[in-house]
Motif scaffolding. Sequence first.
Motif, short mmCIF file in Angstrom:
data_model
loop_
_atom_site.label_atom_id
_atom_site.label_comp_id
_atom_site.label_asym_id
_atom_site.label_seq_id
_atom_site.Cartn_x
_atom_site.Cartn_y
_atom_site.Cartn_z
N UNK A 1 -2.29 4.56 7.59
CA UNK A 1 -1.67 3.56 6.72
C UNK A 1 -2.24 2.17 7.03
N UNK A 2 -2.32 1.88 8.33
CA UNK A 2 -2.92 0.60 8.73
C UNK A 2 -4.35 0.51 8.23
N UNK A 3 -5.06 1.62 8.34
CA UNK A 3 -6.46 1.62 7.92
C UNK A 3 -6.60 1.31 6.44
N UNK A 4 -5.64 1.82 5.67
CA UNK A 4 -5.73 1.61 4.22
C UNK A 4 -5.40 0.18 3.83
N UNK A 5 -4.74 -0.56 4.70
CA UNK A 5 -4.28 -1.88 4.31
C UNK A 5 -5.11 -3.02 4.87
N UNK A 6 -5.56 -2.89 6.10
CA UNK A 6 -6.03 -4.06 6.84
C UNK A 6 -7.49 -4.38 6.60
N UNK B 1 0.83 -1.21 0.00
CA UNK B 1 0.00 0.00 0.00
C UNK B 1 0.86 1.25 0.00
N UNK C 1 -8.47 -0.64 0.33
CA UNK C 1 -7.63 -0.38 -0.85
C UNK C 1 -7.74 -1.42 -1.96
N UNK D 1 -9.59 0.60 12.15
CA UNK D 1 -9.25 -0.60 11.38
C UNK D 1 -7.91 -1.13 11.90
N UNK D 2 -7.70 -2.39 12.05
CA UNK D 2 -8.56 -3.54 11.77
C UNK D 2 -9.50 -3.92 12.90
#
Lengths: 163, 368, 330
Positions: C291-296, A11, B128, C217-218
């Motif tokens: 960043x964690x929110x966008x991935x998990x 990401x 994403x 998130x997560x």
Amino acid sequence: MFGFLKGMGITIRQLPTKKVTLMYPNERPQWPERFRGVHEYIPELCIVCYQCARICPTSCISLSGARDDNKKMRIETYDINFEICILCNLCTEVCPTNSIRMTSQFELAEYTRDGLYKNMDWLYHNHVEHGSFRAMQAEKERAAREELEMPVQQKSDDRGGDK
Amino acid sequence: MTSTLHKEEMILNLGPQHPSTHGVFRLVVTLDGEQIVDADPVIGYLHRGTEKLAEGLQYTQIIPYTDRMDYLAAMLNNYALVHAVEYALDLEIPDRAEYLRMIVMELNRVASHMVFIGTYLLDLGAMSPFLYAFIERENIVELFNEICGARLTYNYMRIGGVKWDATPDWIDKVRRLVPMLREKVKMIDNLVSGNEIFLNRVRGIGKFTKEEALNYSLSGVNLRSTGFRFDLRKVRPYGIYDRFDFDVIVGENGDALDRYTCRLREIEQSLRIVEQAASQIPEGPVMGKVPKMIRVPAGEYYASIEGARGELGAYIVSDGKDKPYRLKFHRPSFVNLQILRKLLIGQNVANLIAILGAVDIVLGEVDG
Amino acid sequence: MFAWQNTPMTGLHLLGIIIGAIIVLLLVLITVMYEILAQRKFIGWIQRRIGPNRVGPWGLLQTAADVLKLLIKEDVIPAKADRAMFSIAPIIAFVPAFMVLALVPYTMNHVFTAGMNVGVLFYIALSSVSIIGFVLGGWASNNKYSLVGGMRSAAQMISYEIPMGMSILGVVMIAGSMNITTIVADQSHSQFGWYIIPQIIGFIVFLIAGIAELNWTPFDLPEAESELVAGYFTEYSGFRFAFYMLSEYVYLFAFAALATSLFLGGWNGPILPGWLWFAIKSALIVLLLFWVQATMPRMRGDQLMSFAWKVLIPVSLFNILLTGLLSLFV
């Protein structure tokens, strides 16, 4: 155990990549040539053969015509109900004279449902504004110029369609 | 001290307006806390009566209606109908048309699976991958737009061939797209497939065996995820699938994770077919010799293809006219949905979403 | 005027307190405004979008426009809702969120910071008051999604309070104080440097538990969009919804500030002024969360619980043991 770190790496790597957003009303999408948008209609070419109305799967086209002084069929009304039109392209496919075509115009928002009932004037206007009007005009001019240059006896009349 | 705690079951209406029912699907679940005691799918909110409408339409006119059944894989729907009519008429299809059909169908399968992966991960809370999958799908949709002028409702195939030949550099674009898609699918795979949260979330849920799948008449990935090797493209090659080299992907456990990975790996196989088809495609006409008025001889015909979600069949009853007497589509989403109740009972609400998503229904197809 | 912490209270001191409170409030509102914008932009960039960019240059006024929209919206209370509780729940959720900000030491000369001797405890205590607001909101809405969301929220936050408290305990043991300002000051001359070094396990546990506390998130089960529509605030709209939203983002800021103060040395740092160091460190924590929110993907309820009780609590207990040994022998 730490498989999620791989995902985090992916990401973050997207951060500097090129963005795909199209700034829509300011920036228009580039449609390919075959794009099937809202119809355009050219009354001069129409021979009132009713093929478009017959092939239309949703029966959204209604038209009427009458014989003029030269005993030729002339179109009188031509309406498309865009409330039920599914832009399937079958009407343009069957049209023998290409009088109904599709433009790359895709915006068709109206405040009322009646507003989606488009008549001949609107469709012709769409032809002038968004359709092939300019291309046809240029083509006509070019043909006229060639005709002027050509000797009279070689003129061949193969622009059919009138029967 | 003994006292009885007053407990009450709660009836929860999931949908028809709910973010993860993928359309207008309603699920009436009876909950005991967060445990599902009973689940009752309610369908029909998107019913447009395609089959009934088809009875009043000529065969060519039905094609745009098939676009609207499984709107994520409209090319395959087009083909299901066209294939059945061609089978009934015993038509000869030009080679180039067949190759073009294979390319668009397999690309459409890829696009459909991309949507599945994106929305499934979105259901599980990962934002994403949804956008990444849609960005890649966009490339395919743009290619379709170029060849047939529409991004979703293609109306591309005709009885006897296809409507448009490819534009001069279209095949080249397809060739260039395949390696790119391969790379991006790998990226999406890496993004989540190693994620422990994701794996724990989907492993072992929504599990059914081979026998159960067959009893419920499941098809497509839902059947193959149990390890049953059944793919109509291999079992009963239609079109020109026998000319291509590809594998049938099967799972092992028949759980949601298997269905997810099966679809992911199926993309790769579809891309292989596209690659082969794009390199072998011959020149020639794209429309075969077809009578001006298509009249299917009286009788009953059934032809089915491997759709993006399972066996997609068209059953034509004809009385010799230019319109079908009855047209029935075997819609895989509808059939696959039947097992949902069995899968849901005893699970909790969080699993409900994961199970429903993994079955991969498209409401346009369920409701017909 | 601002020396109210160690002199008797006078009218002038009261004025100072009020001015201080207003300044902190404004500071936090602006921070939250740009926190939300940063979230949308950052996640947008990660997802190959450009994020909000219509209101003001680069979308700088987007959040202001959103808040304005929420404030002038019709105030809807569902017919079957418990009116009194429905109205009071967002306030219960929101007030503690602002109250914990009194503890945050932004700079070395902390005139606006309550140098409370039980600072850490105060934070934990207040943040659990907010749970009542969430559960109450979920209950009063008389909506099934809200109810489930509120219950999940209560279960989750109570479970994760424990590892969070225990992970802070390590820091408290090393610093020998619960006063946050003392803890930060201690890190400038501690033999270990910033407490993230001796307390790395504690920091990780703190981070995970904190993310869970924030419903981020997560661990965003209480407001899991794909399951519960919006969780406990499904029925809320207008400024009541804005209160919930605001309290969430204020907590995000407070959490980042707390993590900065406890583990990353607060305002300590070379060359740059203290407040800037503080801003940089807390911004990095906030970005990490984005960043964690966008991935998990999201966790499942039962896994969430077992993770808290079977992994985080033993690990944080082990961390306390390690810290005890460390302070005994070093």
